[in-house]
Design a protein around this motif. Sequence first.
Motif, PDB file in Angstrom:
ATOM      1  N   GLU A   1      38.527  24.668  -4.598  1.00 22.82           N
ATOM      2  CA  GLU A   1      39.471  25.243  -5.451  1.00 22.82           C
ATOM      3  C   GLU A   1      40.522  23.939  -5.799  1.00 22.82           C
ATOM      4  N   PHE A   2      40.923  23.065  -4.897  1.00 19.26           N
ATOM      5  CA  PHE A   2      41.620  22.134  -4.904  1.00 19.26           C
ATOM      6  C   PHE A   2      41.815  21.166  -6.060  1.00 19.26           C
ATOM      7  N   THR A   3      40.094  21.243  -6.439  1.00 17.92           N
ATOM      8  CA  THR A   3      40.087  20.357  -7.603  1.00 17.92           C
ATOM      9  C   THR A   3      40.812  20.687  -8.997  1.00 17.92           C
ATOM     10  N   GLY A   4      41.128  22.050  -9.027  1.00 20.16           N
ATOM     11  CA  GLY A   4      42.295  22.452 -10.207  1.00 20.16           C
ATOM     12  C   GLY A   4      43.598  21.632 -10.191  1.00 20.16           C
ATOM     13  N   PRO A   5      44.190  21.813  -9.064  1.00 18.52           N
ATOM     14  CA  PRO A   5      45.610  21.146  -9.187  1.00 18.52           C
ATOM     15  C   PRO A   5      45.468  19.664  -9.189  1.00 18.52           C
ATOM     16  N   LEU A   6      44.459  19.002  -8.561  1.00 17.42           N
ATOM     17  CA  LEU A   6      44.252  17.751  -8.677  1.00 17.42           C
ATOM     18  C   LEU A   6      43.843  17.581 -10.051  1.00 17.42           C
ATOM     19  N   THR A   7      43.032  18.222 -10.591  1.00 19.04           N
ATOM     20  CA  THR A   7      43.027  17.753 -12.013  1.00 19.04           C
ATOM     21  C   THR A   7      44.279  17.678 -12.919  1.00 19.04           C
ATOM     22  N   VAL A   8      45.129  18.689 -12.781  1.00 21.73           N
ATOM     23  CA  VAL A   8      46.536  18.771 -13.568  1.00 21.73           C
ATOM     24  C   VAL A   8      47.131  17.414 -13.118  1.00 21.73           C
ATOM     25  N   ALA A   9      47.281  17.035 -11.788  1.00 23.44           N
ATOM     26  CA  ALA A   9      47.942  15.862 -11.192  1.00 23.44           C
ATOM     27  C   ALA A   9      47.492  14.708 -11.918  1.00 23.44           C
ATOM     28  N   VAL A  10      46.280  14.454 -12.005  1.00 21.68           N
ATOM     29  CA  VAL A  10      45.810  13.322 -12.482  1.00 21.68           C
ATOM     30  C   VAL A  10      46.007  13.009 -13.942  1.00 21.68           C
ATOM     31  N   LEU A  11      45.718  14.352 -14.772  1.00 19.54           N
ATOM     32  CA  LEU A  11      45.891  14.315 -16.187  1.00 19.54           C
ATOM     33  C   LEU A  11      47.278  14.079 -16.684  1.00 19.54           C
ATOM     34  N   SER A  12      48.279  14.246 -15.722  1.00 17.39           N
ATOM     35  CA  SER A  12      49.392  14.077 -16.030  1.00 17.39           C
ATOM     36  C   SER A  12      50.016  12.642 -16.013  1.00 17.39           C
TER      37      SER A  12
ATOM     38  N   LEU B   1      44.777   3.700 -11.447  1.00 16.39           N
ATOM     39  CA  LEU B   1      44.557   4.167  -9.951  1.00 16.39           C
ATOM     40  C   LEU B   1      44.119   5.480 -10.150  1.00 16.39           C
ATOM     41  N   ASP B   2      44.545   6.507 -10.990  1.00 12.82           N
ATOM     42  CA  ASP B   2      44.066   7.767 -11.039  1.00 12.82           C
ATOM     43  C   ASP B   2      42.457   7.869 -11.134  1.00 12.82           C
ATOM     44  N   PHE B   3      41.856   6.898 -11.615  1.00 12.19           N
ATOM     45  CA  PHE B   3      40.253   7.068 -11.684  1.00 12.19           C
ATOM     46  C   PHE B   3      39.783   6.921 -10.208  1.00 12.19           C
TER      47      PHE B   3
ATOM     48  N   PHE C   1      55.942  16.930   0.603  1.00 14.41           N
ATOM     49  CA  PHE C   1      55.353  18.444   0.822  1.00 14.41           C
ATOM     50  C   PHE C   1      54.064  18.594  -0.032  1.00 14.41           C
ATOM     51  N   GLY C   2      53.787  17.815  -1.091  1.00 10.31           N
ATOM     52  CA  GLY C   2      52.399  17.699  -1.878  1.00 10.31           C
ATOM     53  C   GLY C   2      51.219  17.215  -0.667  1.00 10.31           C
ATOM     54  N   ILE C   3      51.825  15.982  -0.166  1.00 11.02           N
ATOM     55  CA  ILE C   3      50.631  15.359   0.760  1.00 11.02           C
ATOM     56  C   ILE C   3      50.323  16.411   1.980  1.00 11.02           C
ATOM     57  N   LEU C   4      51.394  16.881   2.376  1.00  9.36           N
ATOM     58  CA  LEU C   4      50.982  17.721   3.771  1.00  9.36           C
ATOM     59  C   LEU C   4      50.220  19.064   3.249  1.00  9.36           C
ATOM     60  N   LEU C   5      50.565  19.466   2.011  1.00  6.69           N
ATOM     61  CA  LEU C   5      49.900  20.699   1.546  1.00  6.69           C
ATOM     62  C   LEU C   5      48.327  20.348   1.270  1.00  6.69           C
ATOM     63  N   SER C   6      48.159  19.034   0.908  1.00  8.03           N
ATOM     64  CA  SER C   6      46.733  18.656   0.811  1.00  8.03           C
ATOM     65  C   SER C   6      45.848  18.694   1.813  1.00  8.03           C
ATOM     66  N   LEU C   7      46.296  18.838   3.118  1.00  7.27           N
ATOM     67  CA  LEU C   7      45.836  19.190   4.191  1.00  7.27           C
ATOM     68  C   LEU C   7      45.311  20.486   4.278  1.00  7.27           C
TER      69      LEU C   7
ATOM     70  N   VAL D   1      45.639  13.900  -1.690  1.00  6.78           N
ATOM     71  CA  VAL D   1      46.786  13.130  -1.231  1.00  6.78           C
ATOM     72  C   VAL D   1      47.172  11.816  -1.884  1.00  6.78           C
ATOM     73  N   GLY D   2      46.171  11.067  -2.369  1.00  9.33           N
ATOM     74  CA  GLY D   2      46.284   9.996  -3.161  1.00  9.33           C
ATOM     75  C   GLY D   2      47.169  10.203  -4.426  1.00  9.33           C
ATOM     76  N   ALA D   3      46.534  11.208  -5.251  1.00  8.74           N
ATOM     77  CA  ALA D   3      47.093  11.750  -6.501  1.00  8.74           C
ATOM     78  C   ALA D   3      48.585  12.023  -6.454  1.00  8.74           C
ATOM     79  N   THR D   4      48.798  13.026  -5.231  1.00  7.49           N
ATOM     80  CA  THR D   4      50.084  13.469  -5.107  1.00  7.49           C
ATOM     81  C   THR D   4      50.974  12.190  -4.783  1.00  7.49           C
ATOM     82  N   ALA D   5      50.735  11.208  -3.948  1.00  8.55           N
ATOM     83  CA  ALA D   5      51.442  10.349  -3.567  1.00  8.55           C
ATOM     84  C   ALA D   5      51.870   9.252  -4.644  1.00  8.55           C
ATOM     85  N   THR D   6      50.761   9.012  -5.459  1.00  2.51           N
ATOM     86  CA  THR D   6      51.067   7.869  -6.446  1.00  2.51           C
ATOM     87  C   THR D   6      51.884   8.726  -7.739  1.00  2.51           C
ATOM     88  N   ALA D   7      51.608   9.981  -8.038  1.00  3.63           N
ATOM     89  CA  ALA D   7      52.061  10.432  -9.136  1.00  3.63           C
ATOM     90  C   ALA D   7      53.751  10.715  -8.863  1.00  3.63           C
TER      91      ALA D   7
END
Length: 297
Positions: A107-118, A123-125, A241-247, A280-286
């Motif tokens: 399910e996390f692939t959904g918000p991950l996709t939104v984060a990457v597309l933004s 690095l997003d690749f 917050f986003g990084i911790l939520l990724s756990l 975690v990576g997408a959240t941190a770098t975004a």
Amino acid sequence: MSSPRTTDSNHGTAIAVLALVGSMASLCLGTSFAKSLFQALGAQGTTTLRVGFSALILLTVWRPWRFSLSAAHARAIALYGAALGATNLMFYLSLRTIPLGLAIAIEFTGPLTVAVLSSRRALDFVWIACALLGLVLLLPLDAAAARLDPTGMAFALAAGVGWALYIVFGKRAGQAHGGQATSLGLTMAALVVAPFGVAHAGSALLSPPLLAAGLAVGLLSSAVPYSLEMVALKRLPPRTFGILLSLEPAMGALAGLALLHEQLSGRQWLAIGAIIIASVGATATARRASGAAAAAD
């Protein structure tokens, strides 16, 4: 020697981290308990009670009728609520046949996709590759993966799509009063899932013991996590917050192991790890990129 202000800041951060961990633990506990109701109510009936009680709790707290509501905000909240209801229903349907931790990870692939597309940086690749690796590791290439139900995985992916739409529509709905948007959004979500719950569970939804269990699920899965997340959001930077939520997928897997006796193979733990790294990576770098852009302005 640290100053009193630094000590207070560290104390506030510790409280925020504990609140967020408590939020994720409550959500995983509530979801684990909800899964135990599937035999009596099915995923559809359980979702109906969870979302319905969550809506009633928030309507009581926020009393959204006290605030004015424009037609544009009403449409945004309706879309937000429909996405929220569909996400909950698809996620609970996935839990019928696949373990909790894997369902959360997919399910996390959904918000991950939104984060990457933004943010379309090279690095997003890397994070896309990590997420794809996690999904590939879940393909039926060995005996353990072959036991994963493809329909359950499809429902989890559909929940991910719903979560992505929830984020998009939620930003629009957020222009209204926050408590009004959340309470009315959950009411809309309850209206979306209720026909499926009634069609599947029927009069069992009115059983007093099951109503009490549904109230507990609503509290553990919505009221308590949302309240604790608000404590964390006030004290933690968004990136932290986003990084911790990724756990959360890992916590879901541990809850599934401890409460539901769901055993995962080494390959499936690697899949969860890859998706967590991607999140975690997408959240941190975004967050870092947006902060740098703001500083440049």
